[in-house]
Design a protein around this motif. Structure first.
Motif, PDB file in Angstrom:
ATOM      1  N   LYS A   1       0.805  -1.221   0.000  1.00 54.33           N
ATOM      2  CA  LYS A   1       0.000   0.000   0.000  1.00 54.33           C
ATOM      3  C   LYS A   1       0.837   1.269   0.000  1.00 54.33           C
ATOM      4  N   PRO A   2       1.891   1.405   0.829  1.00 54.60           N
ATOM      5  CA  PRO A   2       2.695   2.633   0.743  1.00 54.60           C
ATOM      6  C   PRO A   2       3.288   2.862  -0.634  1.00 54.60           C
ATOM      7  N   TYR A   3       3.711   1.799  -1.287  1.00 55.21           N
ATOM      8  CA  TYR A   3       4.271   1.969  -2.626  1.00 55.21           C
ATOM      9  C   TYR A   3       3.201   2.423  -3.614  1.00 55.21           C
ATOM     10  N   ILE A   4       2.018   1.815  -3.544  1.00 55.93           N
ATOM     11  CA  ILE A   4       0.950   2.192  -4.484  1.00 55.93           C
ATOM     12  C   ILE A   4       0.537   3.644  -4.272  1.00 55.93           C
ATOM     13  N   VAL A   5       0.352   4.050  -3.036  1.00 55.69           N
ATOM     14  CA  VAL A   5      -0.028   5.436  -2.768  1.00 55.69           C
ATOM     15  C   VAL A   5       1.107   6.375  -3.182  1.00 55.69           C
ATOM     16  N   GLY A   6       2.352   5.963  -2.934  1.00 58.95           N
ATOM     17  CA  GLY A   6       3.486   6.769  -3.358  1.00 58.95           C
ATOM     18  C   GLY A   6       3.544   6.921  -4.869  1.00 58.95           C
ATOM     19  N   ILE A   7       3.241   5.839  -5.591  1.00 58.82           N
ATOM     20  CA  ILE A   7       3.201   5.894  -7.056  1.00 58.82           C
ATOM     21  C   ILE A   7       2.102   6.857  -7.506  1.00 58.82           C
ATOM     22  N   PHE A   8       0.940   6.798  -6.869  1.00 57.79           N
ATOM     23  CA  PHE A   8      -0.153   7.719  -7.193  1.00 57.79           C
ATOM     24  C   PHE A   8       0.293   9.166  -6.980  1.00 57.79           C
ATOM     25  N   ALA A   9       0.926   9.443  -5.838  1.00 54.30           N
ATOM     26  CA  ALA A   9       1.348  10.810  -5.530  1.00 54.30           C
ATOM     27  C   ALA A   9       2.372  11.308  -6.545  1.00 54.30           C
TER      28      ALA A   9
ATOM     29  N   LEU B   1      -0.470   8.801   1.728  1.00 52.24           N
ATOM     30  CA  LEU B   1       0.854   8.201   1.872  1.00 52.24           C
ATOM     31  C   LEU B   1       1.327   8.276   3.315  1.00 52.24           C
ATOM     32  N   VAL B   2       1.148   9.434   3.931  1.00 51.67           N
ATOM     33  CA  VAL B   2       1.539   9.588   5.337  1.00 51.67           C
ATOM     34  C   VAL B   2       0.745   8.623   6.217  1.00 51.67           C
ATOM     35  N   ASP B   3      -0.553   8.498   5.954  1.00 51.28           N
ATOM     36  CA  ASP B   3      -1.390   7.588   6.739  1.00 51.28           C
ATOM     37  C   ASP B   3      -0.957   6.137   6.560  1.00 51.28           C
ATOM     38  N   SER B   4      -0.619   5.747   5.331  1.00 55.19           N
ATOM     39  CA  SER B   4      -0.233   4.353   5.080  1.00 55.19           C
ATOM     40  C   SER B   4       1.090   4.009   5.730  1.00 55.19           C
ATOM     41  N   LEU B   5       1.946   5.010   5.941  1.00 52.54           N
ATOM     42  CA  LEU B   5       3.234   4.771   6.578  1.00 52.54           C
ATOM     43  C   LEU B   5       3.148   4.802   8.101  1.00 52.54           C
ATOM     44  N   HIS B   6       2.014   5.236   8.630  1.00 50.46           N
ATOM     45  CA  HIS B   6       1.870   5.332  10.078  1.00 50.46           C
ATOM     46  C   HIS B   6       0.727   4.443  10.583  1.00 50.46           C
ATOM     47  N   LYS B   7      -0.432   5.006  10.826  1.00 53.67           N
ATOM     48  CA  LYS B   7      -1.518   4.271  11.477  1.00 53.67           C
ATOM     49  C   LYS B   7      -2.398   3.485  10.514  1.00 53.67           C
ATOM     50  N   ASN B   8      -2.393   3.857   9.228  1.00 49.36           N
ATOM     51  CA  ASN B   8      -3.235   3.200   8.221  1.00 49.36           C
ATOM     52  C   ASN B   8      -4.702   3.204   8.626  1.00 49.36           C
ATOM     53  N   PHE B   9      -5.197   4.369   9.003  1.00 51.65           N
ATOM     54  CA  PHE B   9      -6.611   4.498   9.338  1.00 51.65           C
ATOM     55  C   PHE B   9      -7.480   4.307   8.090  1.00 51.65           C
ATOM     56  N   ALA B  10      -6.959   4.725   6.937  1.00 48.67           N
ATOM     57  CA  ALA B  10      -7.731   4.636   5.692  1.00 48.67           C
ATOM     58  C   ALA B  10      -7.594   3.247   5.083  1.00 48.67           C
ATOM     59  N   ASN B  11      -8.072   2.238   5.820  1.00 44.78           N
ATOM     60  CA  ASN B  11      -8.019   0.881   5.291  1.00 44.78           C
ATOM     61  C   ASN B  11      -9.203   0.635   4.359  1.00 44.78           C
ATOM     62  N   GLU B  12      -9.234  -0.550   3.744  1.00 43.85           N
ATOM     63  CA  GLU B  12     -10.204  -0.812   2.696  1.00 43.85           C
ATOM     64  C   GLU B  12     -11.649  -0.686   3.181  1.00 43.85           C
TER      65      GLU B  12
ATOM     66  N   ILE C   1     -10.165   8.773  -4.554  1.00 46.20           N
ATOM     67  CA  ILE C   1      -8.780   8.297  -4.489  1.00 46.20           C
ATOM     68  C   ILE C   1      -8.609   7.315  -3.333  1.00 46.20           C
ATOM     69  N   PHE C   2      -9.322   7.527  -2.239  1.00 45.32           N
ATOM     70  CA  PHE C   2      -9.184   6.656  -1.065  1.00 45.32           C
ATOM     71  C   PHE C   2      -9.579   5.217  -1.383  1.00 45.32           C
ATOM     72  N   PRO C   3     -10.817   4.942  -1.805  1.00 44.89           N
ATOM     73  CA  PRO C   3     -11.167   3.553  -2.106  1.00 44.89           C
ATOM     74  C   PRO C   3     -10.436   2.995  -3.322  1.00 44.89           C
ATOM     75  N   THR C   4     -10.068   3.858  -4.274  1.00 40.47           N
ATOM     76  CA  THR C   4      -9.361   3.366  -5.458  1.00 40.47           C
ATOM     77  C   THR C   4      -7.991   2.817  -5.102  1.00 40.47           C
ATOM     78  N   THR C   5      -7.219   3.574  -4.315  1.00 39.74           N
ATOM     79  CA  THR C   5      -5.903   3.083  -3.906  1.00 39.74           C
ATOM     80  C   THR C   5      -6.029   1.874  -2.982  1.00 39.74           C
ATOM     81  N   CYS C   6      -7.057   1.884  -2.138  1.00 35.13           N
ATOM     82  CA  CYS C   6      -7.253   0.748  -1.227  1.00 35.13           C
ATOM     83  C   CYS C   6      -7.612  -0.523  -1.992  1.00 35.13           C
TER      84      CYS C   6
END
Length: 534
Positions: free
Chosen positions: A152-160, A266-277, A315-320
């Motif tokens: 997930k961090p890589y995918i969100v990073g690629i999106f950013a 990206l910050v969320d995925s690297l820390h708490k990952n509150f924005a899960n699927e 973007i949230f559900p798409t990356t998830c």
């Protein structure tokens, strides 16, 4: 084996230390493919969100809408073909790359021609969509192969990174933007070809379609969630494309808003990952209805504001959903090309549906034909579909995760029992060299007992959980427990010897051992509860 340098945090001397919230680095050879993945998504974002690829079309006519929808049609058609012929494509990746280059070249040359009829723009859009969707599943497989522990961090990073590249492209000016835009497909295809040579991707043995389908744990509700998030993105894109020019200042603000959303994710995925699927989808569906409803009343000149909010929310559900399907490939040892192609087919189908609904309500042609009624009907239809989806998606968790995967016993000599998931959590879908491929058939367990390799990996997993080892440290632990040394780990994970020794040191510190033999003894003596035991 190929992999990444998992370095969550770097000290002042360049040493690595594991912990939550750190950055992730990659090996230089793998970085080539990562650059290609960023270019691939930039290509997608520019094609779907702007009209830069259609330099000579009448932006207020039907040509642009036809090109966008035809591009999606080409994507869906080719993804369906990739899913259907995944076995053949997995054995002929070089042919897939050549076909992607040929279709892409034909599409770009066609769009560069001056003042063509709308039907021609549709044809070239379809061809370009075919080219994109031939290379797209290969990058999905690439992500599963090399970034399996931190997908997930890589995918969100690629999106950013992709949104950032698109934002920069908007400043190139209308006369040169097309020339800069075609760099994205050129880099995406070239980078994969280079990565294929450097990392011997053509030797990766793909999982057979039959075995992959048998192992799949995806339920239909997850596909419905993916289609709905895609529909919301398509509806927002259709509204923006119908009312805004790609070179306007408003469009720059749109890109900046998207970039901020991706950075936050990206910050969320690297820390708490509150924005899960699951949490993301349950919040996004009511959010979509709330954001779209004001479009019935607001003036036409500010409709794009609500469309941007909807697009950023999607973007949230798409990356998830994208990270979920990649993680599912890793966990269940699926055919990456097959599973990724089908998952993205559902997403692109949703985008196409949303864009059709939006064009039917917001395009100048529709408004001239039946007036504001067209806009009202399209908004109502979109909200009805979202509510319909929510009535199913929000009832339970839809995405498979590692907590749901349990190994099941299979009685010897009988067809009873469920299929055993051979690959453990965090295992890449295929090793490139040095280790045999996983069998496509479930392992038969004699007299209700697990084989020795099964016990070994269960013990390693138990040690990793007890001492809070990271996914990368668990990979190193398995090798150390097999008696492997730092040189072997360096070669197999394609990391520096310094990084390998740092991982070994951190494992020793966490487990309290002082040598490889003590670590082997720790794994051997670890008590576990075997599945199916009383």
């Amino acid at each position: 084996m190929v992999g990444k340098e998992g370095v969550p945090e770097l000290g002042s001397d360049g040493s690595s230390s594991d912990g939550a919230g750190g950055w992730i680095l990659v090996n230089a050879r793998i970085l080539v493919g990562l650059i290609g993945a960023v270019s691939c998504f930039s290509w997608l974002f520019v094609m779907l969100g702007t009209s830069i690829f259609i330099p000579f079309a009448d932006l207020e006519g039907v040509a642009t809408g036809a090109a966008h929808l035809a591009f999606l049609g080409g994507c869906c058609t080719t993804l369906l073909a990739c899913w259907r012929f995944s076995d053949w494509l997995s054995a002929h990746r070089i042919v897939q790359v050549i076909l992607a280059a040929a279709f892409t070249l034909a599409g770009c040359v066609g769009f560069s021609l001056y003042e063509l009829a709308a039907t021609w723009y549709g044809a070239f859009g379809f061809v370009l969509g075919c080219g994109f969707s031939l290379i797209y599943p290969l990058y999905g497989e690439y992500i599963c192969l090399f970034f399996h522990s931190d997908i997930k961090p890589y995918i969100v990073g690629i999106f950013a990174a992709s949104v950032f590249m698109c934002t920069g492209l908007l400043f190139s000016g209308p006369d040169t933007s097309f020339l800069f835009a075609i760099i994205f497909p050129a880099v995406a295809i070239s980078a994969y070809a280079v990565a294929m040579v450097l990392l011997r991707l053509d030797t990766v043995e793909g999982v057979k379609a039959k075995a992959s389908d048998k192992r799949s744990q995806v339920v239909w509700r997850s596909y419905l969630a993916t289609a709905t998030s895609g529909m919301a993105a398509g509806f927002a894109l259709g509204c923006i494309l119908s009312t805004q020019n790609a070179q306007s200042g408003v469009f720059v603000l749109i890109e900046v808003a998207l970039l901020g959303t991706c950075i936050g994710l990206l910050v969320d995925s690297l820390h708490k990952n509150f924005a899960n699927e699951t949490a993301t989808m349950r919040l996004f569906l009511p959010f979509s209805a709330v954001v779209v409803f004001p479009l019935l009343f607001v003036p036409e000149e500010i409709r794009y504001v609500f469309a941007v909010l909807l697009l950023c929310g999607s973007i949230f559900p798409t990356t998830c959903s994208l990270s979920a399907i990649c993680r599912h490939v890793v966990l269940c040892d699926l055919s990456a090309i097959r599973a990724f192609s089908f998952g993205r087919l559902i997403c692109f189908g949703g985008i196409a549906l949303g864009m059709i609904i939006s064009f039917a309500g917001f395009s100048e042609l529709a408004v001239q034909a039946i007036g504001s009624t067209a806009t009202i009907l399209s908004i109502i239809l979109f909200m009805v579909l979202v509510i319909f989806s929510a009535s199913f998606v929000m009832t339970e968790d839809n995405y498979p995760d590692r907590d749901r995967f349990k190994q099941a016993e299979v009685k010897a000599g009988s067809g009873e029992g469920e299929a055993v998931l051979v690959a453990g959590p965090g295992t890449p879908i295929r090793r490139l060299a040095g280790e045999p491929a996983v069998s496509d058939e479930p392992e038969v367990i004699d007299e209700g007992r697990l084989t020795r390799p099964g016990i070994f990996y269960l013990k390693c997993d138990a040690v990793a959980k007890r001492y809070d080892l990271s996914n990368r440290q668990k990979e190193v632990l398995v090798m150390l427990a097999k008696g492997r040394n730092a040189e072997y780990i360096t070669e197999k994970l394609v990391i520096s010897s310094h990084t390998a020794k740092a991982h070994i040191y951190n494992i020793y510190q966490k487990t309290g051992v002082h040598s490889r033999q003590e670590l082997m003894d720790l794994v051997e003596e670890m008590e576990i509860e075997l599945p199916g035991s009383d």
